[in-house]
Design an enzyme around this catalytic site. Structure first.
Site, short mmCIF file in Angstrom:
data_model
loop_
_atom_site.label_atom_id
_atom_site.label_comp_id
_atom_site.label_asym_id
_atom_site.label_seq_id
_atom_site.Cartn_x
_atom_site.Cartn_y
_atom_site.Cartn_z
N ASP A 37 0.79 -1.24 0.04
CA ASP A 37 0.09 -0.09 0.12
C ASP A 37 0.84 1.14 -0.07
O ASP A 37 2.01 1.15 0.37
CB ASP A 37 -0.98 0.14 1.11
N TYR A 57 -13.29 7.90 -13.49
CA TYR A 57 -13.19 6.81 -12.63
C TYR A 57 -13.66 5.32 -13.29
O TYR A 57 -12.86 4.44 -13.48
CB TYR A 57 -13.86 6.86 -11.29
C1 UD1 Z 1 -19.50 4.40 -7.63
C2 UD1 Z 1 -19.50 2.99 -8.33
C3 UD1 Z 1 -18.82 1.87 -7.58
C4 UD1 Z 1 -17.63 2.27 -7.10
C5 UD1 Z 1 -17.42 3.84 -6.32
C6 UD1 Z 1 -16.00 4.03 -5.92
C7 UD1 Z 1 -21.49 3.14 -9.55
C8 UD1 Z 1 -23.04 2.66 -9.50
N1 UD1 Z 1 -21.08 2.72 -8.44
O1 UD1 Z 1 -20.01 4.54 -6.60
O2 UD1 Z 1 -18.97 0.56 -8.03
O3 UD1 Z 1 -16.98 1.44 -6.19
O4 UD1 Z 1 -18.00 4.68 -7.37
O5 UD1 Z 1 -15.95 5.32 -5.22
O6 UD1 Z 1 -21.21 3.99 -10.39
N2 UD1 Z 1 -24.12 10.45 -2.17
C9 UD1 Z 1 -24.99 11.35 -1.48
N3 UD1 Z 1 -24.31 11.87 -0.32
C10 UD1 Z 1 -22.97 11.68 0.05
C11 UD1 Z 1 -22.21 11.03 -0.55
C12 UD1 Z 1 -22.79 10.27 -1.73
O7 UD1 Z 1 -26.23 11.55 -1.68
O8 UD1 Z 1 -22.54 12.31 1.03
C13 UD1 Z 1 -24.87 9.76 -3.15
C14 UD1 Z 1 -23.96 9.99 -4.60
O9 UD1 Z 1 -24.24 11.29 -5.06
C15 UD1 Z 1 -24.51 8.80 -5.36
C16 UD1 Z 1 -24.84 7.81 -4.13
O10 UD1 Z 1 -24.82 8.39 -2.87
O11 UD1 Z 1 -25.85 8.72 -5.84
C17 UD1 Z 1 -23.60 6.76 -4.07
O12 UD1 Z 1 -22.29 7.53 -3.92
P1 UD1 Z 1 -20.87 6.60 -3.63
O13 UD1 Z 1 -21.12 6.14 -2.21
O14 UD1 Z 1 -19.93 7.77 -3.73
O15 UD1 Z 1 -20.81 5.42 -4.78
P2 UD1 Z 1 -21.23 5.66 -6.45
O16 UD1 Z 1 -20.70 6.82 -6.76
O17 UD1 Z 1 -22.59 5.18 -6.60
#
Ligand code: UD1
Length: 312
Positions: free
Chosen positions: A30, A140
Site C-alpha cells: 500500500d 473513474y
Molecule cells: C461508484 C460506483 C462503485 C465504485 C465507487 C467508487 C456506480 C454505480 N458505482 O459508486 O462501483 O466502487 O463509485 O467510489 O457507479 N451521495 C450522497 N451523499 C453523500 C455521498 C454520496 O447523496 O454524502 C450519493 C451519490 O451522489 C450517489 C450515491 O450516494 O448517488 C452513492 O455514492 P458513492 O457512495 O460515492 O458511490 P457511487 O458513486 O455510486
C-alpha cells in the site's frame, strides 16, 4: 503466497484478514494515499511492503514468489476522478498494467481484479449483466474499465489467469468515513452517529446494489480457487442482486443510529448514475457464489463498528 494490493484500504485489508484467518501466507502492499496504517492493526501476520504500484520496481518487488494476487489498490471515487482524472488514471490504469506485467514475468498464476459496477454507466436496463456493452460515464469508470480490458488481454496473450469481479457499492467495517470522497454509507454512518445532518445529492430516489464487504471477500476467495478453464479471462458481477434507494437507506440508518433529524438535499453530483442493480447469475454459475450476509445485517454490523469507534 498471496499478494493483496491496497492492503491498508477497506477491501484489501478485509481480504487479507480472511486469508490470514485461514492460515495462508500473505504479502500486502500500500502507498497510504487512501489506505490507513490503522487498518493494518490485526494483520501483523502479513508481510507488508510500503510502496506505490505506479513505480514498476515496486511491482517487481511485490510480485516475487507470489501465486495469486488480489488487486484492490486504486483511487476510488467518481468525484475524485472528476477533480483529477490524471491521478485516477495513474493509480488505476498505469499501476494495474505495471502490476500485470511484473506478475506475468514473475510467473504469478492468477490475478483477481477489483472491477467496478461503474463500467455499466447510466443505461436504463436493469439488472446489469456482463453481456451489456460497457459505457463508462466518468473518468473513474473509464479507468477501472481500461484495467479490466488489460486483464482480459493478458489472459489471452500471456496465459496468466485473470478474473475480474465488478463490485457494486461495497460497504462495511473499515470503510473510511472521513474523506470528501468517502462512500455514502460510511459518510452517513459517521455523520448520523455524531448527530450531524447528512447530505443527499439529488432527490434520494437513486438506487444502488449496496454490497456488504463479507460478500465481496467471499467472491474473491471463490475467484482465486475456481478452475481456470471456467473463470480465466472472465468478468463477473460481485453484488447482492437487490437494490435500495438513498432515501430508504437513510430511514434504515435512522433506526440504527438514533439520528433524529432530516437529510439535507442538494443538487445531483456530476458523473453520478441513477440506478444500479446487478444480475449475479454468472458469479453463481461460475463461482458457486451466493451472498452470505443480507443488506440489513450488513448495515447493522457496519453501524456497530462505527459506534465502537471504528474509522476515527
Ligand atoms: C461508484 C460506483 C462503485 C465504485 C465507487 C467508487 C456506480 C454505480 N458505482 O459508486 O462501483 O466502487 O463509485 O467510489 O457507479 N451521495 C450522497 N451523499 C453523500 C455521498 C454520496 O447523496 O454524502 C450519493 C451519490 O451522489 C450517489 C450515491 O450516494 O448517488 C452513492 O455514492 P458513492 O457512495 O460515492 O458511490 P457511487 O458513486 O455510486
Amino acid at each position: 503466497m498471496y499478494l493483496v494490493t491496497g492492503a491498508a484500504g477497506f477491501i484489501g485489508r478485509s481480504i487479507a484478514a480472511e486469508l490470514l484467518k485461514r492460515g495462508e501466507s500473505v504479502r500486502g502492499v500500500d502507498n497510504f494515499v487512501t489506505g490507513k496504517r490503522a487498518n493494518l492493526v490485526g494483520l501483523e501476520g502479513m508481510e507488508f511492503i510500503e510502496g506505490d504500484l505506479a513505480d514498476q520496481s515496486v511491482c517487481k518487488r511485490v510480485c516475487a514468489g507470489i501465486e495469486v494476487i488480489f488487486h484492490e489498490a486504486a483511487l476510488a471515487s467518481v468525484p475524485r476522478s472528476v477533480a483529477d482524472p490524471v491521478a485516477t488514471n495513474t493509480a488505476c490504469v498505469d499501476a494495474s498494467l505495471y502490476l500485470l506485467n511484473e506478475a506475468r514475468l514473475a510467473g504469478v498464476r492468477r490475478v483477481v481484479y477489483a472491477g467496478s459496477s461503474s463500467a455499466y454507466g447510466d443505461t436504463p436496463t436493469l439488472p446489469k449483466h456482463e453481456g451489456m456493452l460497457p459505457k463508462p460515464i466518468s473518468p473513474y469508470a473509464a479507468a477501472k474499465m481500461a484495467a479490466e480490458l488489460y486483464m482480459g488481454a493478458f489472459a489471452r496473450v500471456y496465459g496468466i489467469e485473470t478474473v475480474v469481479l465488478r463490485y457494486f457499492n461495497v460497504f462495511g467495517p473499515y470503510q473510511d468515513p472521513t474523506s470528501q470522497y468517502s462512500g455514502v454509507m460510511a459518510v452517513f454512518c459517521r455523520k448520523m452517529l455524531a448527530g450531524e445532518q447528512p447530505t443527499i445529492f439529488g432527490d434520494g430516489e437513486q438506487s444502488r446494489d449496496f454490497t456488504f464487504i463479507e460478500n465481496v471477500v467471499h467472491a474473491n476467495l471463490l475467484a482465486a480457487s475456481a478452475p481456470a478453464e471456467k473463470v480465466s479471462g472472465r468478468v463477473m458481477n460481485a453484488a447482492t442482486g437487490s437494490r435500495i434507494t438513498l432515501n430508504q437507506t437513510f430511514k434504515a440508518l435512522v433506526k440504527l443510529t438514533g439520528y433524529a433529524g432530516k437529510p439535507n438535499y442538494e443538487a445531483p453530483r456530476a458523473g453520478d448514475i441513477r440506478d444500479s442493480l446487478a444480475d449475479i447469475s454468472l458469479a453463481k454459475e461460475l463461482l458457486g457464489y451466493e451472498p452470505q450476509v443480507c443488506f440489513e445485517e450488513g448495515l447493522r454490523r457496519t453501524v456497530e463498528w462505527y459506534k465502537s469507534g471504528g474509522g476515527n
